[in-house]
Design a protein around this motif. Sequence first.
Motif, PDB file in Angstrom:
ATOM      1  N   ALA A 125      43.876  37.529  26.693  1.00 41.23           N
ATOM      2  CA  ALA A 125      43.626  38.977  26.688  1.00 41.23           C
ATOM      3  C   ALA A 125      42.202  39.284  26.231  1.00 41.23           C
ATOM      4  N   GLY A 126      41.718  38.568  25.216  1.00 36.65           N
ATOM      5  CA  GLY A 126      40.371  38.810  24.708  1.00 36.65           C
ATOM      6  C   GLY A 126      39.289  38.460  25.712  1.00 36.65           C
ATOM      7  N   GLY A 127      39.447  37.307  26.382  1.00 31.84           N
ATOM      8  CA  GLY A 127      38.465  36.929  27.401  1.00 31.84           C
ATOM      9  C   GLY A 127      38.438  37.919  28.548  1.00 31.84           C
ATOM     10  N   LEU A 128      39.604  38.386  28.935  1.00 30.71           N
ATOM     11  CA  LEU A 128      39.699  39.369  30.008  1.00 30.71           C
ATOM     12  C   LEU A 128      39.021  40.673  29.608  1.00 30.71           C
ATOM     13  N   LYS A 129      39.242  41.083  28.363  1.00 27.84           N
ATOM     14  CA  LYS A 129      38.636  42.324  27.875  1.00 27.84           C
ATOM     15  C   LYS A 129      37.105  42.232  27.866  1.00 27.84           C
ATOM     16  N   ALA A 130      36.563  41.055  27.515  1.00 27.28           N
ATOM     17  CA  ALA A 130      35.107  40.881  27.489  1.00 27.28           C
ATOM     18  C   ALA A 130      34.508  41.047  28.879  1.00 27.28           C
ATOM     19  N   ILE A 131      35.218  40.585  29.907  1.00 27.49           N
ATOM     20  CA  ILE A 131      34.717  40.718  31.274  1.00 27.49           C
ATOM     21  C   ILE A 131      34.830  42.160  31.756  1.00 27.49           C
TER      22      ILE A 131
END
Length: 328
Positions: free
Chosen positions: A230-236
């Motif tokens: 979820a965090g990696g997706l949010k950064a993108i």
Amino acid sequence: MTDATHTTSSTFTGARHLRTVMLIAILIFLIAAPFLFYPIFVMKILCFALFAAAFNLLLGYTGFLSFGHAAFFGGAAYFTAHAMKEWGTTPEVGILIGVAGAAALGLVIGLIAIRRQGIYFAMITLALSQMFFFYCVQSAWTHGEDGIQSVPRGHLFGLIDLNVTTNMYFFVLAVFLIGIGIIWRFVNSPFGMILKSIRENEQRTVSLGYAVDRYKLGAFVMSAALAGLAGGLKAIVFEFATLTDVAWQMSGEVILMTLLGGIGTMIGPVVGASLVVTLQNELATSDFPVTIVTGLVFMACVLLFRRGLVGEFYASRLGRRLGFRPEQ
């Protein structure tokens, strides 16, 4: 077959069909959502809904309250953002790096935290999460208080341009559905059954011969990895990673989302995340503090819906007739 048995079977079949229709309706709504609402807003809900569902895997199904999940969410955001901006990786590789980094953090923190229970477990996760937060403040590659800005969205598999909002949305939706699917499979596997037994009675589970610490560590690492997804997706999606993602307040928010929706349910954290993000979005331009409104909503839910919104619905007469259970 008796009439009572036939009636029970018919009721069960009808409830199952109704639940299938509800799931199809939700999927259709998610597909149509970017054409009905602001896409970035919906993508934010999906990211935090996945984060809350990952946290619920640990709290709702294993019974361990972590105050340090921001380290996995924010850490993966930093890892993904750095990989894509500095190393030029594609989005899928960047997210995998973020997930791997979050899983590694989860392994290190989990090995220390699972030795304790209750409030001691929660305090250890909070302390270690704050250590990671201060590392991010002082580290050069995270750019301190500035964070990592202008993260390129890139091209998925080198082909699909994620700078196109519609492409980005459906990529986020696909990752969200995959993440929820992984959690559902994990919870409904023999491994998940053992986690529930640990939650209900850890000593009895030990007496049955299970290596409880290994199961707890596995659940912790899985929860951390999915929070990292979820965090990696949010950064993108937002094209940056900042200290807000790793601050203790983020851990508090995900706890709030999960409790509002209902712990021990698959859909509860999604509903809770949707409610909190919507409140934050609607009150962003208001003079009234968002935290006060969120706190009032939380108090109302605690007083009126002790099991959370979805948990109370599952426990209601209608929910029982539809065949819902708090642990599904």
